[in-house]
Design a protein around this motif. Structure first.
Motif, PDB file in Angstrom:
ATOM      1  N   VAL A 207      10.877  -4.394   3.322  1.00  0.00           N
ATOM      2  CA  VAL A 207      11.761  -5.370   2.678  1.00  0.00           C
ATOM      3  C   VAL A 207      12.597  -6.093   3.734  1.00  0.00           C
ATOM      4  CG1 VAL A 207      13.712  -5.636   1.112  1.00  0.00           C
ATOM      5  CG2 VAL A 207      11.805  -4.158   0.474  1.00  0.00           C
ATOM      6  N   CYS A 208      13.053  -5.364   4.744  1.00  0.00           N
ATOM      7  CA  CYS A 208      13.814  -6.018   5.821  1.00  0.00           C
ATOM      8  C   CYS A 208      12.944  -7.037   6.557  1.00  0.00           C
ATOM      9  CB  CYS A 208      14.345  -4.963   6.791  1.00  0.00           C
ATOM     10  SG  CYS A 208      15.644  -3.902   6.116  1.00  0.00           S
ATOM     11  N   ALA A 209      11.686  -6.681   6.797  1.00  0.00           N
ATOM     12  CA  ALA A 209      10.783  -7.626   7.455  1.00  0.00           C
ATOM     13  C   ALA A 209      10.555  -8.856   6.595  1.00  0.00           C
ATOM     14  CB  ALA A 209       9.452  -6.942   7.762  1.00  0.00           C
ATOM     15  N   LEU A 210      10.511  -8.662   5.281  1.00  0.00           N
ATOM     16  CA  LEU A 210      10.259  -9.768   4.359  1.00  0.00           C
ATOM     17  C   LEU A 210      11.455 -10.710   4.240  1.00  0.00           C
ATOM     18  CD1 LEU A 210       8.306  -7.719   1.691  1.00  0.00           C
ATOM     19  CD2 LEU A 210       7.387  -9.690   2.937  1.00  0.00           C
ATOM     20  N   GLU A 211      12.604 -10.336   4.817  1.00  0.00           N
ATOM     21  CA  GLU A 211      13.732 -11.270   4.880  1.00  0.00           C
ATOM     22  C   GLU A 211      13.344 -12.549   5.619  1.00  0.00           C
ATOM     23  OE1 GLU A 211      16.772  -9.146   6.867  1.00  0.00           O
ATOM     24  OE2 GLU A 211      17.347  -7.922   5.144  1.00  0.00           O
ATOM     25  N   VAL A 221       3.312  -9.854   7.749  1.00  0.00           N
ATOM     26  CA  VAL A 221       2.145  -9.065   7.371  1.00  0.00           C
ATOM     27  C   VAL A 221       2.619  -7.670   7.014  1.00  0.00           C
ATOM     28  CG1 VAL A 221      -0.052  -8.090   8.120  1.00  0.00           C
ATOM     29  CG2 VAL A 221       0.604 -10.387   8.842  1.00  0.00           C
ATOM     30  N   VAL A 222       2.369  -7.254   5.770  1.00  0.00           N
ATOM     31  CA  VAL A 222       2.716  -5.911   5.307  1.00  0.00           C
ATOM     32  C   VAL A 222       1.419  -5.196   4.978  1.00  0.00           C
ATOM     33  CG1 VAL A 222       3.986  -4.557   3.605  1.00  0.00           C
ATOM     34  CG2 VAL A 222       4.885  -6.772   4.357  1.00  0.00           C
ATOM     35  N   GLU A 223       1.118  -4.132   5.706  1.00  0.00           N
ATOM     36  CA  GLU A 223      -0.138  -3.436   5.488  1.00  0.00           C
ATOM     37  C   GLU A 223       0.105  -1.956   5.242  1.00  0.00           C
ATOM     38  OE1 GLU A 223      -2.545  -4.096   8.910  1.00  0.00           O
ATOM     39  OE2 GLU A 223      -1.438  -2.678  10.159  1.00  0.00           O
ATOM     40  N   ALA A 224      -0.777  -1.369   4.428  1.00  0.00           N
ATOM     41  CA  ALA A 224      -0.642   0.045   4.077  1.00  0.00           C
ATOM     42  C   ALA A 224      -1.898   0.495   3.355  1.00  0.00           C
ATOM     43  CB  ALA A 224       0.575   0.264   3.163  1.00  0.00           C
ATOM     44  N   ALA A 237      11.366  -8.544  -2.472  1.00  0.00           N
ATOM     45  CA  ALA A 237      11.702  -9.726  -1.670  1.00  0.00           C
ATOM     46  C   ALA A 237      11.598 -10.998  -2.506  1.00  0.00           C
ATOM     47  CB  ALA A 237      10.767  -9.810  -0.458  1.00  0.00           C
ATOM     48  N   ALA A 238      10.567 -11.092  -3.333  1.00  0.00           N
ATOM     49  CA  ALA A 238      10.408 -12.271  -4.180  1.00  0.00           C
ATOM     50  C   ALA A 238      11.573 -12.405  -5.155  1.00  0.00           C
ATOM     51  CB  ALA A 238       9.084 -12.193  -4.940  1.00  0.00           C
ATOM     52  N   GLY A 239      11.994 -11.290  -5.738  1.00  0.00           N
ATOM     53  CA  GLY A 239      13.130 -11.328  -6.657  1.00  0.00           C
ATOM     54  C   GLY A 239      14.410 -11.739  -5.958  1.00  0.00           C
ATOM     55  N   THR A 362       5.697 -17.655  13.686  1.00  0.00           N
ATOM     56  CA  THR A 362       6.303 -16.423  14.171  1.00  0.00           C
ATOM     57  C   THR A 362       5.911 -15.304  13.213  1.00  0.00           C
ATOM     58  OG1 THR A 362       8.186 -17.636  15.076  1.00  0.00           O
ATOM     59  CG2 THR A 362       8.460 -15.254  14.736  1.00  0.00           C
ATOM     60  N   VAL A 363       5.169 -14.319  13.709  1.00  0.00           N
ATOM     61  CA  VAL A 363       4.597 -13.285  12.850  1.00  0.00           C
ATOM     62  C   VAL A 363       5.406 -11.997  12.972  1.00  0.00           C
ATOM     63  CG1 VAL A 363       2.545 -11.947  12.288  1.00  0.00           C
ATOM     64  CG2 VAL A 363       2.308 -14.297  13.124  1.00  0.00           C
ATOM     65  N   THR A 364       5.811 -11.466  11.833  1.00  0.00           N
ATOM     66  CA  THR A 364       6.498 -10.176  11.757  1.00  0.00           C
ATOM     67  C   THR A 364       5.596  -9.204  11.009  1.00  0.00           C
ATOM     68  OG1 THR A 364       8.641 -11.298  11.671  1.00  0.00           O
ATOM     69  CG2 THR A 364       8.580  -8.986  10.984  1.00  0.00           C
ATOM     70  N   GLU A 365       5.469  -7.992  11.519  1.00  0.00           N
ATOM     71  CA  GLU A 365       4.572  -7.020  10.913  1.00  0.00           C
ATOM     72  C   GLU A 365       5.339  -5.793  10.447  1.00  0.00           C
ATOM     73  OE1 GLU A 365       1.288  -6.092  13.413  1.00  0.00           O
ATOM     74  OE2 GLU A 365       0.655  -8.177  13.628  1.00  0.00           O
ATOM     75  N   ALA A 366       4.869  -5.228   9.337  1.00  0.00           N
ATOM     76  CA  ALA A 366       5.430  -3.975   8.818  1.00  0.00           C
ATOM     77  C   ALA A 366       4.283  -3.128   8.300  1.00  0.00           C
ATOM     78  CB  ALA A 366       6.438  -4.252   7.703  1.00  0.00           C
TER      79      ALA A 366
END
Length: 766
Positions: A207-211, A221-224, A237-239, A362-366
């Motif tokens: 969620v912090c990355a999705l800021e 990019v959120v992967e799991a 994050a959308a909400g 700018t790419v942030t990954e989680a």
């Protein structure tokens, strides 16, 4: 039965784990037992999905081919019926949809007889010229063994009405997980409630990355693996963004795949007292401040305007769509599954991740590792990963780091050897998964049971460093070829099918071909020539030299190899079909393969135009290449100004360079004067495009021009793209500069091919 099922589900709920119940026997007895089991478990039909072609009872029913509808969804129970067919993809998707405390029910024929029965999925593996009798049951035999060996799997014989295993694990008590530590107040961009709703530290980090979705040009990019809460994090994050009044567009293969995103967004807005509860079918979630969270299909999402975009189940979205969503400055998040090969398989990782990283964003990954929907160590997940090889991986890099073409051994791996050696199977299959965008559980069954498939590999100290999956094609009787010519699809015969049905080569199915379905080289040893060495060894074995590969001790050749050796003749050709990129086209050209087709539509999974290429061995193979290569050369100029106008010019250059034979250069004196006048004087390309197209096609194919120069010539002369657009694409400062670059690129072509008329015209301007 009721008490045993109740105890099984009670244990699952007490531990927040899942349990599996295998019911085997006659179909109707299994259906009746499944209904009793669900009733004993207290699971309502509204919370159950049955993957079956039959009628098991009050519940949602999906045919196995539609099991993709389960992606991104959560169910208390999923029933998978294997009486008509055992489809590995459907089983893997079913496992991923079962919630913690829930039940996976597998209905099967009697377990001891199941591997030797033939079903509808086996019919898909019976590829001409092989028939159903050549299909084996190794995948099901291995599946049965894993079901009997793993904890948390109950097995009930519906015919005898007896339990083989109650599935109880008697787990030790679990310590309650602590709440994740919240970020410092000054670091928060979202409302505090968004972070408080997170159930694990991993989800909080996501969620912090999705800021970053608040920043123009950002990509997250959120992967799991499944069940880790990535969709819920995207929903929070959308909400939060909607609460600020922003317009958030959510896309996924289907609306129901993204249901968790909308549920979590609505729940957060409700907690913030900011949810507009008025019904609105177009905008499923609306905030009182005017923000909204809405859905669009992937194709529609490309053209929709929004403040932020969330792509859920990104691994199941075509790569071409992902690329277009990544264009522009709208912040975008991609939530994707690591294991499971959902939908398009690993297209996201193999074909898209590098392109995203190389772009302007700018790419942030989680990454989320800790399960949320069920407890860590869930026995059903452990079983599924082993049974379907969902977490298969290549050998660790340190063990193969010294591999070179001089240190490796060329080997044939039969299915018996793969089943007998789990490390070998995981290494070979893991290499295919890691290197290819479209490897899925169905391919594991194909690898073990299909008679038209054989495996060749290079090993270093016994470990797989390169692997090729090969399939028999062609050698079809006249009746089958005629049916194919009339439009009937013949499974597993890609090149004959395309060349016959689409390109109208009536005899394309007669020669015997061996298609390279997959080839993969370990990441740690790429660019050392191992892929080329493997292809050369395959050519030496199946071509005129006939140098057979060694088999593992005690193993006999598989059906494809045995049938080939019985002919006493080489294959007529080696073939390949793949999503074309300039790099891959160069690789296959250097390996001796030549272009016979470039598809006019893009592959849904790779987002690329597919190239078909052939390496002939015999006169029949040479004739196949000659006929279809000539057809390709005649048709490609017209296709490039029409259906292939948006094809990457680099792909076009690679396809032309890999052709066999020459492009016709039938220019008369007047046409040569027009070309020379454009190259050296006041002539204008647009007044007579035909000679320029002929000249560019020939020059690019012969390698007279290459690189960016060749691509510019292709884009303008062959694809008829306007100079205004090409100036930006090729980095020219203005349209005028681009025109000058195009004109200058004609010079070497006129010098290489121009006759007396061209030289006389050129002399007027020199």
């Amino acid at each position: 039965m009721n008490e045993a099922v109740a105890a099984l589900v009670a244990e699952a709920r007490a531990t927040n784990e899942r349990r599996a119940l295998v019911v085997h026997g006659a179909r109707e007895r299994c259906y009746a037992a499944a209904r009793r089991a669900l009733e004993a478990a207290g699971i309502e039909g509204t919370e159950t999905t049955c993957v079956t072609t039959g009628d098991i009872g009050p519940a949602e029913h999906l045919p196995p081919r539609a099991s993709g509808d389960l992606l991104g969804r959560t169910r208390e129970a999923v029933v998978v019926d294997s009486h008509d067919e055992t489809r590995p993809n459907a089983l893997g998707r079913a496992v991923g949809a079962v919630d913690g405390g829930g039940l996976l029910v597998v209905l099967a024929p009697p377990l001891d007889a199941w591997p030797d029965r033939r079903d509808d999925f086996d019919d898909r593996l019976a590829v001409p010229p092989f028939d159903r009798d050549g299909v084996t049951g190794r995948f099901r035999r291995r599946l049965v063994r894993t079901l009997r060996e793993h904890r948390g799997v109950a097995i009930y014989d519906a015919d005898a009405e007896t339990w083989e295993d109650d599935g109880l694990t008697d787990p030790a008590p679990r310590l309650a997980a602590g709440a994740p530590a919240l970020p410092d107040p000054e670091d928060r961009a979202f409302p505090r409630a968004a972070y408080e709703a997170c159930l694990t530290g991993d989800q909080l980090d996501a969620v912090c990355a999705l800021e970053r979705l608040r920043d123009p040009g950002a990509a997250v990019v959120v992967e799991a693996d499944r069940g880790r809460g990535k969709s819920a994090a995207a929903g929070l994050a959308a909400g939060a963004l909607a609460a600020e009044g922003r317009d958030v567009l959510v896309t996924a293969p289907r609306y129901r795949n993204a249901a968790e995103v909308f549920d979590r967004a609505a729940a957060l807005l409700r907690d913030l007292d900011a949810l507009d509860s008025r019904p609105d079918d177009t905008h499923p979630v609306r905030a009182t401040e005017g923000g909204r969270v809405r859905y669009a299909t992937p194709p529609a999402a490309v053209t929709e305007a929004a403040d932020a975009v969330v792509v859920d189940e990104a691994a199941a979205v075509p790569v071409r769509v992902l690329e277009r969503l990544a264009d522009g400055g709208t912040p975008v998040a991609f939530a994707t599954t690591v294991h499971g090969y959902e939908g398009a398989g690993r297209g996201f990782d193999v074909r898209f991740r590098d392109r995203l990283a190389e772009g302007d964003r700018t790419v942030t990954e989680a990454s989320l590792a800790e399960p949320i929907r069920y407890a860590a160590g869930d026995p059903v997940e452990v079983w599924a990963f082993r049974a379907l090889l969902l977490d298969a991986s290549p050998p660790v890099p340190e063990l193969v780091a010294d591999a070179t073409p001089d240190t490796v051994r060329y080997e044939a791996f039969g299915p018996d050897a793969l089943v007998a050696d789990p490390h070998l199977l995981r290494g070979a299959f893991g290499l295919l998964v890691a290197a290819h965008y479209r490897t899925e559980p169905d391919d594991l069954a194909r690898l073990l049971d299909a008679p038209n498939i054989t495996v060749r590999a290079l090993t270093h100290d016994g470990r797989v460093v390169a692997v090729a999956l090969l399939a028999w094609e062609g050698g079809l009787p006249e009746s089958v070829r005629e049916a194919m010519y009339d439009g009937e699809t013949v499974r597993g015969n890609m090149l004959p099918d395309v060349l016959t049905a689409q390109l109208r080569d009536r005899e394309a199915g007669a020669p015997r071909g061996l298609r390279v379905v997959r080839i993969a080289v370990h990441d740690a040893v790429r660019s050392r020539g191992l892929g080329s060495a493997l292809l050369d060894a395959v050519a030496a074995e199946f071509g005129p030299d006939g140098e057979p590969a060694p088999w593992r001790d005690g193993e006999t050749p598989d059906p494809l190899t045995a049938r080939h050796e019985a002919t006493g003749e080489p294959f007529d050709y080696l073939g390949v079909g793949f999503g074309a990129t300039p790099r891959l086209l160069r690789f296959w050209r250097r390996a001796g393969y030549r272009t016979v087709h470039l598809s006019t539509t893009r592959n849904d999974a790779s987002g690329e135009h597919s190239a078909l290429m052939v390496r002939p061995f015999t006169d029949a193979g040479e004739a196949l290449l000659a006929r279809n290569g000539a057809w390709f050369r005649r048709q490609i100029p017209a296709l490039l100004s029409d259906a292939l106008r948006d094809c990457d010019p680099g792909v076009v250059v690679g396809a032309l360079r890999a052709t066999e034979g020459e492009f016709a250069l039938d220019l008369d004196d007047r046409e040569w004067r027009a070309v020379a006048a454009a190259a050296y004087g006041s002539g204008y390309f647009g007044s007579a495009p035909r000679p320029f197209r002929r000249l560019v096609a020939r020059g690019v194919a012969d390698g007279v021009v290459d690189g960016g120069t060749a691509q510019l010539l292709v884009a303008r002369a062959l694809q008829a793209r306007p100079f205004a657009a090409l100036a930006d694409e090729f980095g020219y400062v203005s349209e005028r500069a681009c025109v000058k670059g195009f004109v200058a690129a004609l010079d070497p072509l006129v010098e290489a091919y121009g006759g007396e008329a061209a030289r006389e015209e050129a002399a007027r301007y020199r």
